[in-house]
Design an enzyme around this catalytic site. Structure first.
Site, PDB file in Angstrom:
ATOM      1  N   ARG A 164       0.839  -1.212   0.000  1.00  0.00           N
ATOM      2  CA  ARG A 164       0.000   0.000   0.000  1.00  0.00           C
ATOM      3  C   ARG A 164       0.876   1.265   0.000  1.00  0.00           C
ATOM      4  O   ARG A 164       0.581   2.239   0.717  1.00  0.00           O
ATOM      5  CB  ARG A 164      -0.931   0.035   1.221  1.00  0.00           C
ATOM      6  CG  ARG A 164      -1.964  -1.068   1.271  1.00  0.00           C
ATOM      7  CD  ARG A 164      -2.963  -0.960   0.117  1.00  0.00           C
ATOM      8  NE  ARG A 164      -4.087  -1.855   0.319  1.00  0.00           N
ATOM      9  CZ  ARG A 164      -4.095  -3.142  -0.026  1.00  0.00           C
ATOM     10  NH1 ARG A 164      -3.038  -3.676  -0.605  1.00  0.00           N
ATOM     11  NH2 ARG A 164      -5.160  -3.875   0.189  1.00  0.00           N
ATOM     12  N   SER A 253     -10.198  -0.519   3.871  1.00  0.00           N
ATOM     13  CA  SER A 253      -9.426  -0.814   5.082  1.00  0.00           C
ATOM     14  C   SER A 253      -8.903   0.487   5.658  1.00  0.00           C
ATOM     15  O   SER A 253      -8.283   1.268   4.942  1.00  0.00           O
ATOM     16  CB  SER A 253      -8.229  -1.703   4.760  1.00  0.00           C
ATOM     17  OG  SER A 253      -8.635  -2.925   4.223  1.00  0.00           O
ATOM     18  N   GLU A 353      -4.350   3.746   6.735  1.00  0.00           N
ATOM     19  CA  GLU A 353      -4.088   3.483   5.316  1.00  0.00           C
ATOM     20  C   GLU A 353      -4.530   4.653   4.431  1.00  0.00           C
ATOM     21  O   GLU A 353      -3.795   5.045   3.528  1.00  0.00           O
ATOM     22  CB  GLU A 353      -4.796   2.176   4.946  1.00  0.00           C
ATOM     23  CG  GLU A 353      -4.132   1.407   3.842  1.00  0.00           C
ATOM     24  CD  GLU A 353      -4.913   1.528   2.581  1.00  0.00           C
ATOM     25  OE1 GLU A 353      -4.361   2.084   1.616  1.00  0.00           O
ATOM     26  OE2 GLU A 353      -6.082   1.102   2.558  1.00  0.00           O
TER      27      GLU A 353
HETATM   28  N1  EPU Z   1     -10.681 -10.743  10.713  1.00  0.00           N
HETATM   29  C1  EPU Z   1     -11.299 -10.878  11.932  1.00  0.00           C
HETATM   30  N2  EPU Z   1     -12.201  -9.929  12.304  1.00  0.00           N
HETATM   31  C2  EPU Z   1     -12.499  -8.866  11.514  1.00  0.00           C
HETATM   32  C3  EPU Z   1     -11.868  -8.735  10.273  1.00  0.00           C
HETATM   33  C4  EPU Z   1     -10.942  -9.679   9.890  1.00  0.00           C
HETATM   34  O1  EPU Z   1     -11.045 -11.814  12.655  1.00  0.00           O
HETATM   35  O2  EPU Z   1     -13.339  -8.052  11.914  1.00  0.00           O
HETATM   36  C5  EPU Z   1      -9.742 -11.773  10.266  1.00  0.00           C
HETATM   37  C6  EPU Z   1     -10.373 -12.595   9.139  1.00  0.00           C
HETATM   38  O3  EPU Z   1     -11.157 -13.635   9.625  1.00  0.00           O
HETATM   39  C7  EPU Z   1      -9.164 -13.084   8.381  1.00  0.00           C
HETATM   40  C8  EPU Z   1      -8.151 -11.976   8.576  1.00  0.00           C
HETATM   41  O4  EPU Z   1      -8.592 -11.197   9.671  1.00  0.00           O
HETATM   42  O5  EPU Z   1      -8.670 -14.280   8.943  1.00  0.00           O
HETATM   43  C9  EPU Z   1      -7.947 -11.125   7.340  1.00  0.00           C
HETATM   44  O6  EPU Z   1      -9.200 -10.575   6.906  1.00  0.00           O
HETATM   45  P1  EPU Z   1      -9.549 -10.368   5.354  1.00  0.00           P
HETATM   46  O7  EPU Z   1      -9.320 -11.625   4.599  1.00  0.00           O
HETATM   47  O8  EPU Z   1     -10.900  -9.757   5.284  1.00  0.00           O
HETATM   48  O9  EPU Z   1      -8.451  -9.374   4.812  1.00  0.00           O
HETATM   49  P2  EPU Z   1      -7.759  -8.098   5.466  1.00  0.00           P
HETATM   50  O10 EPU Z   1      -6.332  -8.440   5.751  1.00  0.00           O
HETATM   51  O11 EPU Z   1      -8.564  -7.575   6.581  1.00  0.00           O
HETATM   52  C10 EPU Z   1      -6.834  -7.170   3.194  1.00  0.00           C
HETATM   53  C11 EPU Z   1      -6.780  -5.836   2.499  1.00  0.00           C
HETATM   54  C12 EPU Z   1      -8.106  -5.553   1.790  1.00  0.00           C
HETATM   55  C13 EPU Z   1      -8.356  -6.666   0.790  1.00  0.00           C
HETATM   56  C14 EPU Z   1      -8.386  -8.007   1.534  1.00  0.00           C
HETATM   57  C15 EPU Z   1      -8.507  -9.172   0.585  1.00  0.00           C
HETATM   58  C16 EPU Z   1      -5.261  -4.405   3.752  1.00  0.00           C
HETATM   59  C17 EPU Z   1      -5.118  -3.238   4.678  1.00  0.00           C
HETATM   60  N3  EPU Z   1      -6.506  -4.777   3.452  1.00  0.00           N
HETATM   61  O12 EPU Z   1      -7.809  -7.053   4.239  1.00  0.00           O
HETATM   62  O13 EPU Z   1      -7.958  -4.332   1.072  1.00  0.00           O
HETATM   63  O14 EPU Z   1      -9.581  -6.473   0.092  1.00  0.00           O
HETATM   64  O15 EPU Z   1      -7.153  -8.191   2.273  1.00  0.00           O
HETATM   65  O16 EPU Z   1      -7.318  -9.348  -0.111  1.00  0.00           O
HETATM   66  O17 EPU Z   1      -4.251  -4.969   3.306  1.00  0.00           O
HETATM   67  C18 EPU Z   1      -8.264  -1.954   1.240  1.00  0.00           C
HETATM   68  O18 EPU Z   1      -7.042  -1.847   1.157  1.00  0.00           O
HETATM   69  O19 EPU Z   1      -9.012  -0.950   1.329  1.00  0.00           O
HETATM   70  C19 EPU Z   1      -8.865  -3.294   1.268  1.00  0.00           C
HETATM   71  C20 EPU Z   1     -10.172  -3.480   1.437  1.00  0.00           C
END
Ligand code: EPU
Length: 357
Positions: A164, A253, A353
């Site tokens: 990012r 995010s 972010e």
């Molecule tokens: N999780 C929780 N509780 C929550 C949210 C997440 O336990 O409330 C856990 C999920 O169960 C999962 C892990 O955290 O095991 C990761 O969650 P998720 O797969 O939703 O992905 P993320 O790491 O939260 C990142 C990107 C997103 C992107 C997704 C999918 C960043 C900051 N965010 O989110 O990007 O869509 O992966 O690849 O890297 C953005 O940048 O605006 C964005 C939405």
């Protein structure tokens, strides 16, 4: 060239925050930018580039001149046995770009479907989702240096992509862009991206490693999905987890997933065995910020008119109405409260972010 005054920005930021631009110019072409520089008081003055407004928090009216990017168009630049090179105007919506490439038979961007924002903003924060980052599909971009009036082209190495992150997020020493050396060179507040070219490798290979996608594939029983199928899955997953900014204001995010050393991670796991973490190729470990925030009990909570989304704690949302919207100050108060509680419990500092304006 029309300079609009006192322009409401509420319709143009996905958080739906009410704020105004003191002055705003719509940019339709490279020559618009060059002409604009000729206007008295513009060259050398601060400016703010507005794309889809999907990654910003407006904490007040925007005083610097706002450049609203409206450069349009898609074209296939080159087709080689190894790749399709596709170019898009910076003012096109990112999702329209993904859909255009797929419709014309150039797969490769499907994992990045439905990310809000514009093409011009995509390299700025090196957008990424479901196992693909922009830098994996990036060829080059064209930009205008608003200090010198020069147009220039950067390849992936020169963009300094990180998680990012890119040279467009940082200010820096005034190095001549002409020298073609963008190492340590920040281009924030200086370069305006006008066109982006994507390199879509042939033969196309699906990227299905991300847990949510792998699950989806298993449920479907489809062994060899095509790019359109993956596009549909990604759209479905995003719609089920992330709020549609047209309905609930948000900026995706709100925090980056923090990276810690192996030792730090071992320490945290000893205390929190359930922590969601991903080992990185360089030996460090990325932690799921959404999980950390959720573990601190923030999911679904609200302070003032700023809330934490019920289905994904990493997303902060606008719980106000268009007539009485959340303010940037309220969003930042909630963000600080979250940062404090995550720090107190895990000793980890979360980094926002979106760009706070
Ligand atoms: N999780 C929780 N509780 C929550 C949210 C997440 O336990 O409330 C856990 C999920 O169960 C999962 C892990 O955290 O095991 C990761 O969650 P998720 O797969 O939703 O992905 P993320 O790491 O939260 C990142 C990107 C997103 C992107 C997704 C999918 C960043 C900051 N965010 O989110 O990007 O869509 O992966 O690849 O890297 C953005 O940048 O605006 C964005 C939405």
């Amino acid at each position: 060239m029309v300079v609009e005054k006192n322009v409401p920005l509420q319709p143009w930021n996905t958080f739906g925050i009410a704020a105004r631009a003191t002055s705003l110019v719509r940019i339709h072409s490279v020559s618009d930018l060059l002409r604009l520089r000729e206007q008295p008081g513009v060259s050398g003055a601060p400016f703010f580039v507005l794309g889809g407004g999907s990654n910003i928090v407006l904490t007040g009216d925007v005083k610097p001149l706002v450049l609203k990017m409206e450069i349009k168009g898609f074209r296939l630049v080159e087709e080689t046995p190894k790749a399709w090179i596709v170019e898009a105007g910076a003012g096109e919506l990112w999702h329209d770009c993904v859909a255009w490439t797929l419709r014309h038979g150039f797969p490769g961007l499907e994992n990045l479907a439905l990310i809000p924002g514009t093409v011009g903003a995509s390299p700025v924060q090196n957008i990424g989702a479901y196992g693909v980052e922009l830098q994996d599909r990036f060829d080059s971009l064209d930009a205008v240096d608003m200090q010198t009036g020069q147009t220039f082209t950067l390849n992936a190495g020169q963009c300094g992509f990180g998680y990012r992150d890119s040279v467009f997020k940082h200010g820096g020493p005034s190095v001549s862009v002409d020298a073609g050396d963008s190492r340590n060179m920040g281009l924030a507040g200086r370069a305006v991206i006008t066109h982006v070219r994507f390199r879509l490798p042939r033969p196309w290979k699906p990227v299905l490693g991300y847990l949510d996608l792998a699950r989806r594939q298993e449920e479907s029983g489809i062994a060899e999905p095509d790019a359109l199928q993956i596009f549909d899955w990604v759209c479905d997953i995003r719609r089920s987890k992330l709020p549609d900014p047209a309905v609930v204001g948000n900026a995706g995010s709100f925090f980056k997933n923090p990276t810690v050393s192996e030792d730090q991670c071992r320490d945290i796991i000893a205390r929190e065995p359930r922590i969601v973490h991903y080992p990185m190729p360089d030996g460090s470990v990325k932690l799921a910020a959404g999980w950390l925030i959720d573990a601190c009990g923030w999911r679904g909570k609200t302070i003032g008119k700023a809330g934490v989304y019920e289905k994904q704690a990493l997303v902060l949302v606008n719980r106000g109405t268009p007539a009485d919207s959340v303010t940037g100050g309220e969003v930042m108060t909630l963000a600080k409260a979250i940062q404090t509680s995550v720090y107190e419990r895990f000793g980890i500092r979360l980094e926002p972010e979106p760009v706070v304006v």
